[in-house]
Write a protein that holds these residues in place. Structure first.
Motif, PDB file in Angstrom:
ATOM      1  N   ALA A 311      70.887  54.372 -40.192  1.00  0.00           N
ATOM      2  CA  ALA A 311      69.741  54.158 -41.082  1.00  0.00           C
ATOM      3  C   ALA A 311      70.025  54.722 -42.472  1.00  0.00           C
ATOM      4  O   ALA A 311      69.670  54.117 -43.492  1.00  0.00           O
ATOM      5  N   GLY A 312      70.666  55.898 -42.514  1.00  0.00           N
ATOM      6  CA  GLY A 312      70.982  56.520 -43.797  1.00  0.00           C
ATOM      7  C   GLY A 312      71.942  55.688 -44.623  1.00  0.00           C
ATOM      8  O   GLY A 312      71.736  55.476 -45.822  1.00  0.00           O
ATOM      9  N   ILE A 328      79.839  64.927 -48.027  1.00  0.00           N
ATOM     10  CA  ILE A 328      79.486  65.951 -47.036  1.00  0.00           C
ATOM     11  C   ILE A 328      78.037  66.385 -47.218  1.00  0.00           C
ATOM     12  O   ILE A 328      77.271  66.488 -46.249  1.00  0.00           O
ATOM     13  N   GLU A 329      77.645  66.611 -48.454  1.00  0.00           N
ATOM     14  CA  GLU A 329      76.292  67.093 -48.728  1.00  0.00           C
ATOM     15  C   GLU A 329      75.240  66.056 -48.336  1.00  0.00           C
ATOM     16  O   GLU A 329      74.191  66.401 -47.775  1.00  0.00           O
ATOM     17  N   ARG A 330      75.518  64.779 -48.618  1.00  0.00           N
ATOM     18  CA  ARG A 330      74.570  63.725 -48.226  1.00  0.00           C
ATOM     19  C   ARG A 330      74.452  63.646 -46.705  1.00  0.00           C
ATOM     20  O   ARG A 330      73.365  63.443 -46.163  1.00  0.00           O
ATOM     21  N   LEU A 334      71.133  64.335 -44.451  1.00  0.00           N
ATOM     22  CA  LEU A 334      70.668  63.273 -43.557  1.00  0.00           C
ATOM     23  C   LEU A 334      70.318  63.810 -42.172  1.00  0.00           C
ATOM     24  O   LEU A 334      69.293  63.439 -41.586  1.00  0.00           O
ATOM     25  N   LEU A 335      71.150  64.705 -41.654  1.00  0.00           N
ATOM     26  CA  LEU A 335      70.977  65.154 -40.269  1.00  0.00           C
ATOM     27  C   LEU A 335      70.336  66.527 -40.124  1.00  0.00           C
ATOM     28  O   LEU A 335      69.909  66.892 -39.032  1.00  0.00           O
ATOM     29  N   LYS A 336      70.285  67.295 -41.195  1.00  0.00           N
ATOM     30  CA  LYS A 336      69.783  68.672 -41.118  1.00  0.00           C
ATOM     31  C   LYS A 336      68.382  68.777 -40.502  1.00  0.00           C
ATOM     32  O   LYS A 336      68.144  69.640 -39.646  1.00  0.00           O
ATOM     33  N   PRO A 337      67.418  67.922 -40.880  1.00  0.00           N
ATOM     34  CA  PRO A 337      66.056  68.074 -40.341  1.00  0.00           C
ATOM     35  C   PRO A 337      65.976  67.944 -38.820  1.00  0.00           C
ATOM     36  O   PRO A 337      65.103  68.542 -38.192  1.00  0.00           O
ATOM     37  N   GLU A 338      66.860  67.139 -38.231  1.00  0.00           N
ATOM     38  CA  GLU A 338      66.811  66.909 -36.787  1.00  0.00           C
ATOM     39  C   GLU A 338      68.044  67.473 -36.086  1.00  0.00           C
ATOM     40  O   GLU A 338      68.354  67.085 -34.958  1.00  0.00           O
ATOM     41  N   ALA A 339      68.750  68.379 -36.731  1.00  0.00           N
ATOM     42  CA  ALA A 339      70.049  68.840 -36.230  1.00  0.00           C
ATOM     43  C   ALA A 339      69.973  69.467 -34.848  1.00  0.00           C
ATOM     44  O   ALA A 339      70.907  69.356 -34.051  1.00  0.00           O
TER      45      ALA A 339
END
Length: 370
Positions: A311-312, A328-330, A334-339
């Motif tokens: 999706a990202g 890397i930062e993007r 993208l995944l940090k909130p649901e990591a």
């Protein structure tokens, strides 16, 4: 693939020898404990099933044969799963370490999958139908004593519902058919594996069913041909009373040998399907074995982590451009909130085929976990 890979071939040969040892062990035990006459009559097919069953209940025979069978079952499971693991490796996966603990858990997994299939654990509507059938069944038992005619109508309704539920059982079986492959491939719990199998097969049940059914039919036809040869060997032995046991043994050995190879062939089917659905398989193998043709497979991602990544990348074209640090930062954003919902392995698989190198993916995981 079975004949091309030395490890697979080794596992198949081990399985064949295991069966030979078990069958010969039981035959020898029966020969000395039950008597040569009993074994010969069984081989000739002249002994009544009831008489043979009573002979098998001989306490000495049980003491000798039962441990053999028990050991055989566990060793059989071990090597069949080693075949699946090797198939996963050949398809591009890196399965987790396998040992006795994993084997015992896989037995629990099989029990849970059977229960989940039966009660439709992952589909609330089907589960309600299951318990409705159970309730109506109990109600019909009570009605049989109080209202015999009403119980007849209830029985008809239950029969119709049960026939309908049979197709639901097939559906559930397909949805959970990849649980073992996922379990052997990943280091995650039983519930997580069954849930992932359910998610992976969403929307492609028909394709998965055909992908397993067609090879199954082909393998079955092969077994029929070889089975006729085995029957011929047994019948040839019965032409001479002195060769009855020889014909029986020859037929049994031949059956064990060809069934070892056909079983291994069928064990390769589910890993191939799993590889296609998770986008992890070797492209050459995926196109040669049990192909699943479906737009749904190519257009959507199946694991939660991969869905996020897909999706990202779909919504932000810049995800695939920029410097190493920007990529890397993007990915981290993208995944940090649901990591906390994803394992490291799932994250690595989610970025498979994207423009992030393994060390970049490791850096993403490191930052997400901090």
């Amino acid at each position: 693939m079975v004949f091309k890979d030395s490890k697979l071939l080794k596992f198949v040969i081990v399985l064949i020898f295991l069966q030979l040892i078990l069958i010969n062990g039981i035959i020898v035990s029966a020969y000395f404990i039950l008597g040569a006459g009993v074994v010969t009559q069984v081989a000739a097919g002249t002994m009544e099933a009831q008489d043979f069953a009573s002979g098998l209940l001989n306490i000495v025979f049980i003491i000798v044969a039962f441990p053999l069978i028990l050991v055989y079952v566990f060793v059989w499971i071990y090597f069949t799963q080693k075949i699946i693991i090797r198939a996963l490796e050949l398809l591009g996966f890196k399965p987790t370490q396998y040992g006795i603990g994993k084997l015992l858990k896989s037995i629990v997994l099989s029990i849970w999958v059977s229960i989940a299939i039966m009660i439709s654990w992952y589909n609330r509507k089907f589960m309600i139908l299951f318990f409705a059938i159970i309730f109506l069944g109990l109600l019909s038992v009570v009605a049989a004593f109080l209202f015999p005619i009403a119980s007849l109508f209830l029985f008809i309704i239950i029969a119709l519902l049960f026939i309908s539920y049979f197709f639901i059982l097939v559906y559930n079986s397909v949805r959970l058919s990849l649980a073992l492959e996922i379990f052997l491939n990943k280091d995650q719990g039983i519930e997580a594996c069954t849930r992932e199998s359910w998610d992976l097969t969403e929307g492609v049940v028909g394709n998965v069913f055909l992908a397993g059914f067609i090879p199954g039919i082909i393998i079955y036809l092969i077994e029929v041909v070889f089975g006729l040869v085995a029957i011929g060997l047994q019948l040839a032995g019965q032409l001479d009373q002195n060769l009855v046991l020889v014909g029986f043994l020859a037929s049994t050995v031949f059956t064990i040998i060809y069934s070892g190879f056909t079983s291994a062939m069928y064990l390769m089917v589910s890993p191939s399907i799993y590889a296609q659905l998770s986008f992890q398989g070797n492209e050459k193998i995926k196109t040669e074995e049990t192909p699943i043709h479906s737009d749904k497979i190519t257009k959507r991602a199946f694991s939660p982590a991969r869905r996020e990544v897909q999706a990202g990348y779909a919504s932000d074209a810049s995800m695939a451009t920029g410097t190493r640090e920007n990529k890397i930062e993007r990915a981290v954003q993208l995944l940090k909130p649901e990591a906390d919902k994803f394992t490291d392995d799932e994250i690595r698989q989610a970025f498979a085929g994207k423009d992030l190198s393994p060390d970049m993916i490791n850096e993403v995981i490191k930052r997400i976990r901090n």
